[in-house]
Design a protein around this motif. Structure first.
Motif, mmCIF file in Angstrom:
data_model
loop_
_atom_site.group_PDB
_atom_site.id
_atom_site.type_symbol
_atom_site.label_atom_id
_atom_site.label_comp_id
_atom_site.label_asym_id
_atom_site.label_seq_id
_atom_site.Cartn_x
_atom_site.Cartn_y
_atom_site.Cartn_z
ATOM 1 N N THR A 70 0.708 -1.259 -0.015
ATOM 2 C CA THR A 70 -0.010 -0.037 0.175
ATOM 3 C C THR A 70 1.000 1.349 -0.170
ATOM 4 O OG1 THR A 70 -1.836 -1.146 1.210
ATOM 5 C CG2 THR A 70 -1.718 1.071 1.053
ATOM 6 N N ARG A 71 1.931 1.327 0.899
ATOM 7 C CA ARG A 71 2.847 2.479 0.898
ATOM 8 C C ARG A 71 3.465 2.591 -0.594
ATOM 9 N NH1 ARG A 71 8.066 2.521 -0.361
ATOM 10 N NH2 ARG A 71 8.280 0.361 0.715
ATOM 11 N N LEU A 72 3.943 1.621 -1.054
ATOM 12 C CA LEU A 72 4.693 1.685 -2.457
ATOM 13 C C LEU A 72 3.849 2.353 -3.479
ATOM 14 C CD1 LEU A 72 7.088 1.315 -4.165
ATOM 15 C CD2 LEU A 72 6.578 -1.089 -4.525
ATOM 16 N N ILE A 73 2.637 1.725 -3.580
ATOM 17 C CA ILE A 73 1.561 2.316 -4.444
ATOM 18 C C ILE A 73 1.300 3.690 -4.424
ATOM 19 C CG2 ILE A 73 -0.717 2.250 -5.122
ATOM 20 C CD1 ILE A 73 -0.837 -0.921 -4.717
ATOM 21 N N ALA A 74 1.237 4.039 -2.997
ATOM 22 C CA ALA A 74 0.891 5.499 -2.736
ATOM 23 C C ALA A 74 2.068 6.371 -3.311
ATOM 24 C CB ALA A 74 0.686 5.805 -1.201
ATOM 25 N N LEU A 106 4.383 5.588 -5.624
ATOM 26 C CA LEU A 106 4.479 5.680 -7.011
ATOM 27 C C LEU A 106 3.631 6.521 -7.694
ATOM 28 C CD1 LEU A 106 5.155 1.729 -7.511
ATOM 29 C CD2 LEU A 106 6.890 3.433 -8.318
ATOM 30 N N ARG A 107 2.151 6.410 -6.999
ATOM 31 C CA ARG A 107 1.314 7.426 -7.544
ATOM 32 C C ARG A 107 1.477 8.757 -7.378
ATOM 33 N NH1 ARG A 107 -2.851 4.698 -9.776
ATOM 34 N NH2 ARG A 107 -4.133 6.652 -9.878
ATOM 35 N N ALA A 108 2.252 9.200 -6.158
ATOM 36 C CA ALA A 108 2.623 10.233 -5.889
ATOM 37 C C ALA A 108 3.728 11.047 -6.938
ATOM 38 C CB ALA A 108 2.868 10.472 -4.622
ATOM 39 N N ALA A 109 4.253 9.866 -7.403
ATOM 40 C CA ALA A 109 5.374 10.475 -8.307
ATOM 41 C C ALA A 109 4.843 10.402 -9.802
ATOM 42 C CB ALA A 109 6.681 9.360 -8.179
ATOM 43 N N GLY A 110 3.577 10.133 -9.929
ATOM 44 C CA GLY A 110 3.014 10.292 -11.230
ATOM 45 C C GLY A 110 3.028 8.868 -11.987
ATOM 46 N N VAL A 111 3.340 7.935 -11.303
ATOM 47 C CA VAL A 111 3.255 6.489 -11.752
ATOM 48 C C VAL A 111 2.169 5.706 -11.613
ATOM 49 C CG1 VAL A 111 4.483 4.169 -11.779
ATOM 50 C CG2 VAL A 111 5.881 6.253 -11.336
ATOM 51 N N ALA A 149 13.930 6.975 -9.078
ATOM 52 C CA ALA A 149 14.938 6.645 -8.282
ATOM 53 C C ALA A 149 14.584 7.145 -6.637
ATOM 54 C CB ALA A 149 15.970 7.576 -8.639
ATOM 55 N N ALA A 150 13.800 8.183 -6.780
ATOM 56 C CA ALA A 150 13.429 8.855 -5.307
ATOM 57 C C ALA A 150 12.221 7.795 -4.539
ATOM 58 C CB ALA A 150 12.668 9.975 -5.249
ATOM 59 N N VAL A 151 11.670 6.858 -5.113
ATOM 60 C CA VAL A 151 10.701 6.004 -4.537
ATOM 61 C C VAL A 151 11.555 4.712 -3.990
ATOM 62 C CG1 VAL A 151 8.957 4.409 -4.839
ATOM 63 C CG2 VAL A 151 8.985 6.603 -6.168
#
Length: 293
Positions: free
Chosen positions: A236-240, A242-247, A269-271
Motif C-alpha cells: 500500500t505504501r509503495l503504491i501511494a 509511486l502514484r504521488a510520483a506520477g506512476v 529513483a526517489a521511490v
C-alpha cells in the motif's frame, strides 16, 4: 500429441478498477513438459526462481494434473498415464496469476492430448477453477483481456495494448492468498464508489489500448484496493509513493505484488523499493503456447 511442451505467461488482474474483469498477460513464464505414458503419474517440480516448490504437491492434487484430467474428461479423451516436468518462474501467491497459469497449462495440455484446437470451452474450463476468468483468459490469449460471466458461462475478448506500454512489477517476499484478501471485501459498496469505479474501468480500457497518458487517472479504484490495504501495508505504501510520483501503480490481482503501468519501464529513483524485487516485464502478446517436445 503424446509428448510436448506448454509455455504459459504470468498475468495481472484487475489493473486497478477492472475487478474480476480486466487482465493483462506478462512476459514471465512457467513451462510444463508433458508426456503421456502407459500408466501412473509422475510429477517433477523445478524451482526456476518462483520459490515455494516445497509447497507444491506432486500427486493427483497438483493443479496442472487436475486441469489436464478435467479437460480430457470434458473432451471425452481417455488418459492412461502422465509424466509432468514443471519449471516454475511465476512467483506463487504474489498476485501474478500462478494458479491460473497452472490451470491454463493443464487445459492447453488437455486439448493437445485430444488433438483438438482450443475453442471457447477452454475459457470455461480454466475459469471454473477460480470462479472468474480475468487471469485465466490473459494467460490463454495474451495481451489485454476483458472477461465476464453470463449465467454461469465465462467469456473473454482480447485487445491489443498500446505499443508504448512497459509494465513493471515489484514483488515482495510476503505471500497472499486470494481467498484471504477477498474476505476483506464488504458485501456492499456505496453507489457513488461503484459508479466511480465503473467509469475508471471504461477509461482503463481506452488508456491501455489507445492513450497511455490517461493511465494514472484510469487506474484509480474505490471498489477493492483500499479494503485490502491492511493485508499488505508495504504494498500500500509503495503504491501511494509511486502514484504521488506520477506512476500508474496498482495492486496486481489479490496482491501483494505492485504493478506499475509505465511507458519507460522506469521506477523513479526517489521511490523506495527496498523489500521488493523489481522487474520490467513486457506484455505477452501470444498467450499459452504448445510446442512439440
Amino acid at each position: 500429441m503424446t509428448s510436448f511442451k506448454v509455455t504459459v505467461p504470468a498475468s495481472s488482474a484487475n489493473l486497478g478498477p477492472g475487478f474480476d474483469a480486466l487482465g493483462l498477460a506478462l512476459g514471465l513464464y512457467d513451462v510444463v513438459e508433458v508426456q503421456v505414458i502407459e500408466s501412473g503419474l509422475k510429477v517433477e517440480v523445478l524451482d526456476n526462481g518462483a520459490g515455494g516448490v516445497a509447497d507444491v504437491p506432486t500427486d493427483e492434487t497438483h493443479l496442472v494434473v487436475r486441469a489436464i484430467r478435467r479437460t480430457c474428461e470434458r473432451l471425452g479423451v481417455h488418459l492412461p498415464g502422465l509424466h509432468l516436468r514443471c519449471s516454475n518462474a511465476i512467483p506463487h501467491a504474489r498476485g501474478l496469476g500462478s494458479s491460473a497459469a497452472a490451470v491454463v497449462s493443464g487445459v492447453a495440455a488437455g486439448y493437445a492430448i485430444a488433438g483438438r484446437p482450443r475453442d471457447n470451452g477452454a475459457v470455461q474450463l480454466a475459469a471454473e477453477f477460480e470462479g472468474h476468468a480475468d487471469n485465466a483468459a490473459a494467460s490463454l490469449f495474451g495481451g489485454l483481456v476483458i472477461a465476464w460471466c453470463d449465467g454461469g458461462e465465462f467469456h473473454a475478448r482480447r485487445l491489443t495494448t498500446h505499443e508504448s506500454l512497459r509494465p513493471v512489477v515489484a514483488v515482495p517476499e510476503l505471500r497472499s492468498a486470494t481467498a484471504t484478501t477477498r474476505g476483506l471485501l464488504p458485501a456492499e459498496v456505496p453507489h457513488h464508489d461503484a459508479a466511480f469505479t465503473a467509469g475508471r474501468a471504461a477509461l482503463a480500457v481506452h488508456a491501455l489500448t489507445s492513450d497511455p497518458s490517461l493511465l494514472l487517472a484510469a487506474t484509480e479504484d474505490k471498489l477493492h484496493q483500499h479494503y485490502r490495504a491492511p493485508a499488505y501495508p508495504d504494498t500500500t505504501r509503495l503504491i501511494a509513493d509511486l502514484r504521488a510520483a506520477g506512476v500508474a501503480a496498482t495492486v496486481s490481482g489479490a496482491g501483494p505484488t505492485v504493478l506499475a503501468l509505465t511507458t519507460d519501464g522506469i521506477i523513479p529513483a526517489a521511490v523506495d523499493v527496498s523489500g521488493f524485487e523489481v522487474m520490467e516485464l513486457p506484455v505477452d502478446l501470444a498467450g499459452v503456447q504448445v510446442t512439440a517436445g
